[in-house]
Scaffold this active site. Structure first.
Site, PDB file in Angstrom:
ATOM      1  N   SER A 130      24.632  36.829 -15.634  1.00 22.71           N
ATOM      2  CA  SER A 130      25.066  38.216 -15.755  1.00 22.71           C
ATOM      3  C   SER A 130      24.778  38.977 -14.463  1.00 22.71           C
ATOM      4  O   SER A 130      24.118  38.466 -13.562  1.00 22.71           O
ATOM      5  CB  SER A 130      24.371  38.882 -16.946  1.00 22.71           C
ATOM      6  OG  SER A 130      22.968  38.784 -16.814  1.00 22.71           O
ATOM      7  N   CYS A 131      25.301  40.194 -14.428  1.00 25.62           N
ATOM      8  CA  CYS A 131      25.181  41.055 -13.258  1.00 25.62           C
ATOM      9  C   CYS A 131      23.730  41.104 -12.775  1.00 25.62           C
ATOM     10  O   CYS A 131      22.834  41.229 -13.602  1.00 25.62           O
ATOM     11  CB  CYS A 131      25.670  42.447 -13.636  1.00 25.62           C
ATOM     12  SG  CYS A 131      25.668  43.624 -12.280  1.00 25.62           S
ATOM     13  N   PRO A 132      23.476  40.996 -11.506  1.00 28.91           N
ATOM     14  CA  PRO A 132      24.435  40.971 -10.388  1.00 28.91           C
ATOM     15  C   PRO A 132      24.761  39.568  -9.880  1.00 28.91           C
ATOM     16  O   PRO A 132      25.410  39.422  -8.855  1.00 28.91           O
ATOM     17  CB  PRO A 132      23.686  41.742  -9.306  1.00 28.91           C
ATOM     18  CG  PRO A 132      22.259  41.292  -9.498  1.00 28.91           C
ATOM     19  CD  PRO A 132      22.098  41.161 -11.013  1.00 28.91           C
ATOM     20  N   MET A 133      24.333  38.520 -10.577  1.00 25.98           N
ATOM     21  CA  MET A 133      24.450  37.169 -10.020  1.00 25.98           C
ATOM     22  C   MET A 133      25.876  36.717  -9.705  1.00 25.98           C
ATOM     23  O   MET A 133      26.096  36.099  -8.663  1.00 25.98           O
ATOM     24  CB  MET A 133      23.736  36.155 -10.920  1.00 25.98           C
ATOM     25  CG  MET A 133      22.215  36.315 -10.945  1.00 25.98           C
ATOM     26  SD  MET A 133      21.443  36.633  -9.315  1.00 25.98           S
ATOM     27  CE  MET A 133      21.798  35.092  -8.478  1.00 25.98           C
ATOM     28  N   ASP A 138      30.637  36.582 -17.927  1.00 23.65           N
ATOM     29  CA  ASP A 138      30.197  37.976 -18.008  1.00 23.65           C
ATOM     30  C   ASP A 138      31.410  38.892 -17.872  1.00 23.65           C
ATOM     31  O   ASP A 138      32.053  38.911 -16.821  1.00 23.65           O
ATOM     32  CB  ASP A 138      29.177  38.251 -16.894  1.00 23.65           C
ATOM     33  CG  ASP A 138      28.713  39.699 -16.855  1.00 23.65           C
ATOM     34  OD1 ASP A 138      28.949  40.439 -17.830  1.00 23.65           O
ATOM     35  OD2 ASP A 138      28.124  40.093 -15.841  1.00 23.65           O
TER      36      ASP A 138
END
Length: 81
Positions: free
Chosen positions: A17-20, A44
């Site tokens: 999930s964010c920010p990956m 995501d």
């Protein structure tokens, strides 16, 4: 169905999930040569707006297309320089 691109590399960020997704997309794009295309595969839903916003605000990349289907989000990013 999106238009067909000559995909150079596929980055699998499913389950992250964010920010990956954006962080890993940036890293993968940095390794490509100009005009090469990265396919990013994510689960995501936020990656749709996150990667679009990153591409819009980043010199040297172009978001070619995005697809959504069966809970999977695909992004096609070209390195332009």
């Amino acid at each position: 169905m999106s238009e067909t691109f000559d995909i150079t590399e596929t980055l699998d960020v499913k389950g992250q999930s964010c920010p990956m997704p954006v962080v890993k997309t940036k890293g993968a794009i940095d390794d490509l040569a100009a005009d090469e295309v990265l396919e990013v595969v994510a689960t995501d839903s936020g990656s749709m707006s996150d990667i679009e916003g990153w591409a819009d605000g980043t010199d040297g990349v172009e978001l070619l297309d995005q697809e959504e289907g069966d809970g999977v989000y695909k992004h096609y990013v070209r390195k332009t320089e």
